[in-house]
Design a protein around this motif. Structure first.
Motif, PDB file in Angstrom:
ATOM      1  N   SER A 234       0.774  -1.205   0.122  1.00  0.00           N
ATOM      2  CA  SER A 234       0.119   0.152  -0.086  1.00  0.00           C
ATOM      3  C   SER A 234       0.835   1.281  -0.016  1.00  0.00           C
ATOM      4  O   SER A 234       2.028   1.207   0.139  1.00  0.00           O
ATOM      5  CB  SER A 234      -1.030  -0.171   1.240  1.00  0.00           C
TER       6      SER A 234
ATOM      7  N   PHE B 288      -0.932   6.326   3.068  1.00  0.00           N
ATOM      8  CA  PHE B 288      -2.161   6.814   3.417  1.00  0.00           C
ATOM      9  C   PHE B 288      -3.206   5.579   3.751  1.00  0.00           C
ATOM     10  O   PHE B 288      -3.554   5.377   4.800  1.00  0.00           O
ATOM     11  CB  PHE B 288      -2.993   8.053   2.311  1.00  0.00           C
ATOM     12  N   ASN B 289      -3.008   4.740   2.699  1.00  0.00           N
ATOM     13  CA  ASN B 289      -4.055   3.660   3.044  1.00  0.00           C
ATOM     14  C   ASN B 289      -3.374   2.584   3.802  1.00  0.00           C
ATOM     15  O   ASN B 289      -4.122   2.014   4.558  1.00  0.00           O
ATOM     16  CB  ASN B 289      -4.214   2.975   1.558  1.00  0.00           C
TER      17      ASN B 289
ATOM     18  N   SER C 205      -2.552   3.380   6.722  1.00  0.00           N
ATOM     19  CA  SER C 205      -2.980   3.772   7.861  1.00  0.00           C
ATOM     20  C   SER C 205      -4.597   3.417   8.187  1.00  0.00           C
ATOM     21  O   SER C 205      -4.891   3.642   9.066  1.00  0.00           O
ATOM     22  CB  SER C 205      -2.908   5.212   8.080  1.00  0.00           C
ATOM     23  N   ARG C 206      -5.018   2.722   7.252  1.00  0.00           N
ATOM     24  CA  ARG C 206      -6.379   2.282   7.466  1.00  0.00           C
ATOM     25  C   ARG C 206      -6.933   0.848   6.725  1.00  0.00           C
ATOM     26  O   ARG C 206      -7.983   0.708   6.498  1.00  0.00           O
ATOM     27  CB  ARG C 206      -7.303   3.343   6.592  1.00  0.00           C
ATOM     28  N   ILE C 207      -5.722   0.000   7.290  1.00  0.00           N
ATOM     29  CA  ILE C 207      -5.862  -1.390   6.601  1.00  0.00           C
ATOM     30  C   ILE C 207      -7.119  -2.111   7.519  1.00  0.00           C
ATOM     31  O   ILE C 207      -7.352  -3.116   7.262  1.00  0.00           O
ATOM     32  CB  ILE C 207      -4.603  -2.096   6.708  1.00  0.00           C
ATOM     33  N   GLU C 208      -7.456  -1.389   8.768  1.00  0.00           N
ATOM     34  CA  GLU C 208      -8.247  -2.207   9.570  1.00  0.00           C
ATOM     35  C   GLU C 208      -9.719  -2.234   8.912  1.00  0.00           C
ATOM     36  O   GLU C 208     -10.350  -3.138   9.051  1.00  0.00           O
ATOM     37  CB  GLU C 208      -8.552  -1.461  10.858  1.00  0.00           C
ATOM     38  N   ALA C 209      -9.821  -1.412   7.739  1.00  0.00           N
ATOM     39  CA  ALA C 209     -11.020  -1.573   7.083  1.00  0.00           C
ATOM     40  C   ALA C 209     -11.348  -2.776   6.301  1.00  0.00           C
ATOM     41  O   ALA C 209     -12.382  -3.352   5.738  1.00  0.00           O
ATOM     42  CB  ALA C 209     -11.134  -0.335   6.018  1.00  0.00           C
TER      43      ALA C 209
ATOM     44  N   THR D  74      -8.508   1.850  -4.337  1.00  0.00           N
ATOM     45  CA  THR D  74      -9.017   2.992  -3.644  1.00  0.00           C
ATOM     46  C   THR D  74      -9.124   4.268  -4.114  1.00  0.00           C
ATOM     47  O   THR D  74      -9.320   5.400  -3.727  1.00  0.00           O
ATOM     48  CB  THR D  74      -8.172   3.195  -2.257  1.00  0.00           C
TER      49      THR D  74
ATOM     50  N   LEU E 225     -14.117   3.473   0.038  1.00  0.00           N
ATOM     51  CA  LEU E 225     -12.739   3.926   0.114  1.00  0.00           C
ATOM     52  C   LEU E 225     -12.248   4.924  -0.538  1.00  0.00           C
ATOM     53  O   LEU E 225     -11.158   5.459  -0.647  1.00  0.00           O
ATOM     54  CB  LEU E 225     -11.857   2.376  -0.156  1.00  0.00           C
TER      55      LEU E 225
ATOM     56  N   THR F 149     -12.311   9.849   0.104  1.00  0.00           N
ATOM     57  CA  THR F 149     -11.231  10.789   0.506  1.00  0.00           C
ATOM     58  C   THR F 149     -10.351  11.391  -0.569  1.00  0.00           C
ATOM     59  O   THR F 149      -9.538  12.158  -0.331  1.00  0.00           O
ATOM     60  CB  THR F 149     -10.468  10.257   1.852  1.00  0.00           C
TER      61      THR F 149
END
Length: 377
Positions: A42, A45-46, A48-52, A136, A177, A180
């Motif tokens: 990744s 930025f992405n 930081s949001r892999i929990e999604a 994304t 996704l 943003t």
């Protein structure tokens, strides 16, 4: 062109999940398959949001993907893949992340190296890890394709690898996704998706089995791109663009792109212009240039974009240029940091990309390419 009797091969990821809020289905799928070690490739930025994604187990994140990756970037990704010993590789981001994920999936743990697989059908076999793709942005359609590109920093040329073994086992397209993504990037990547569809639709290899996706992808961009640029949280518009991007990906496998992408590539490899922005700037010029060879299909494209329908070259250019400019896209090469004295070298580079130029419905000479660059300057 568009011969119904012509053979065609069409492939799709084994499972496609599409819709607002489906990102976490990746984790459920991975659990059902028994995957315990995932490598997520990744950008920062992405990452930081892999929990999604809802992944469980041992997760390694390579979060340093940048636009227009080169062979050095691939080496670093492969090093991360070797360390992770993953049974699932996930591309999470734009086309750069997904292309690197494809290459990591087939090269990690293999005796083959990049130099061995450049071209079509040279990957020896499936990789040791499964592959999932989660876009994304709405532009590349890479989640549905079997090609990956990296730049050779020495030659400034794109190295293209094509293999059925790089087809994703699962693609997860969650338009949420993309909420943003900034307006300028939304505009440029949206025109990239449009270019995939239009270049396939007007291609020498065009086929009715692909045309249906190509023209519908163009309609979706015409209907939703301006809306998404105005309001990034417009869920319907974002979903429409995500679907257009996916349809563009469907076009890339059996037909591929043509002159527009050939002319756009040197902007990225030599001057680091983002791929979407490069394609958007070039799009009106090549659409107009090709009009005499494909007048009826050009009219269909204009109609899909809600532009005045014509087969007059100048009017085609004016309409397509106005469409892109109204989205806030920079339409002058001089404003993107490209020096005038490099246009000839760029024309040389573009003219050498025969795998795409040979698909173009009208022959593009080096002089034609240079003339387009000069007109775009």
């Amino acid at each position: 062109m568009n011969n119904l009797e012509a053979p065609i091969s069409m492939v799709r990821p084994g499972l496609i999940e599409f819709g607002i809020g489906v990102a976490a289905r990746l984790g459920a799928w991975a659990k059902s398959k028994g995957y315990r070690r995932a490598l997520v490739i990744s950008d920062a930025f992405n990452a930081s949001r892999i929990e999604a994604l809802g992944l469980a187990g041992e997760i390694t994140v390579y979060g340093d993907v940048k636009a227009e990756p080169d062979t050095g970037d691939l080496d670093r990704v492969l090093e991360a893949a070797e360390g992770a010993n993953a049974d699932l590789i996930v591309g999470f981001g734009g086309g750069s992340a997904m292309d690197l994920a494809k290459l990591a999936a087939v090269l990690s743990g293999s005796s083959q190296r990049l130099v061995d697989v450049v071209g079509a059908g040279k990957v020896a076999g499936p990789g040791k890890a499964a592959l999932a793709q989660v876009p994304t942005t709405s532009g590349t359609g890479s989640e549905a394709g079997i090609r990956a590109l990296v730049t050779d920093p020495a030659t400034k040329a794109k190295l293209a690898v094509e293999s059925i073994h790089m087809l994703a086992d699962m693609a997860v397209i969650d338009p949420a996704l993309t909420f943003t993504v900034p307006p300028k990037v939304t505009a440029a990547t949206g025109v990239d998706a449009l270019a995939h569809c239009v270049e396939a639709f007007t291609n020498r290899k065009s086929h009715a089995a692909v045309d249906i996706y190509a023209i519908e992808g163009a309609r979706l961009v015409g209907r939703y791109l301006a809306r998404a640029v105005r309001d990034g949280s417009d869920a319907e518009a974002r979903a429409g663009l995500s679907l257009a991007s996916l349809y563009g990906g469907y076009c890339l496998g059996p037909v591929n792109t043509a002159g527009g992408h050939a002319l756009a590539y040197p902007l990225g490899t030599r001057w680091h212009v983002a791929h979407g922005a490069a394609n958007a700037l070039i799009f009106p010029h090549v659409l107009a240039f090709n009009t005499p060879a494909v007048p009826e299909k050009t009219k269909a494209v204009l109609d899909a974009l809600n532009l005045p329908v014509t087969d007059k070259v100048g009017s085609v250019f004016e309409g397509a240029h106005a469409f892109c400019a109204a989205l806030g896209i920079e339409m002058k090469l001089s404003e993107l940091g490209v020096p005038a004295d490099d246009l000839g070298t760029m024309a040389d580079d573009a003219f050498a990309i025969r795998r795409l130029l040979d698909n173009n419905p009208r022959d593009l000479s080096r002089a034609d390419i240079l003339a387009i660059y000069e007109a775009a300057y």
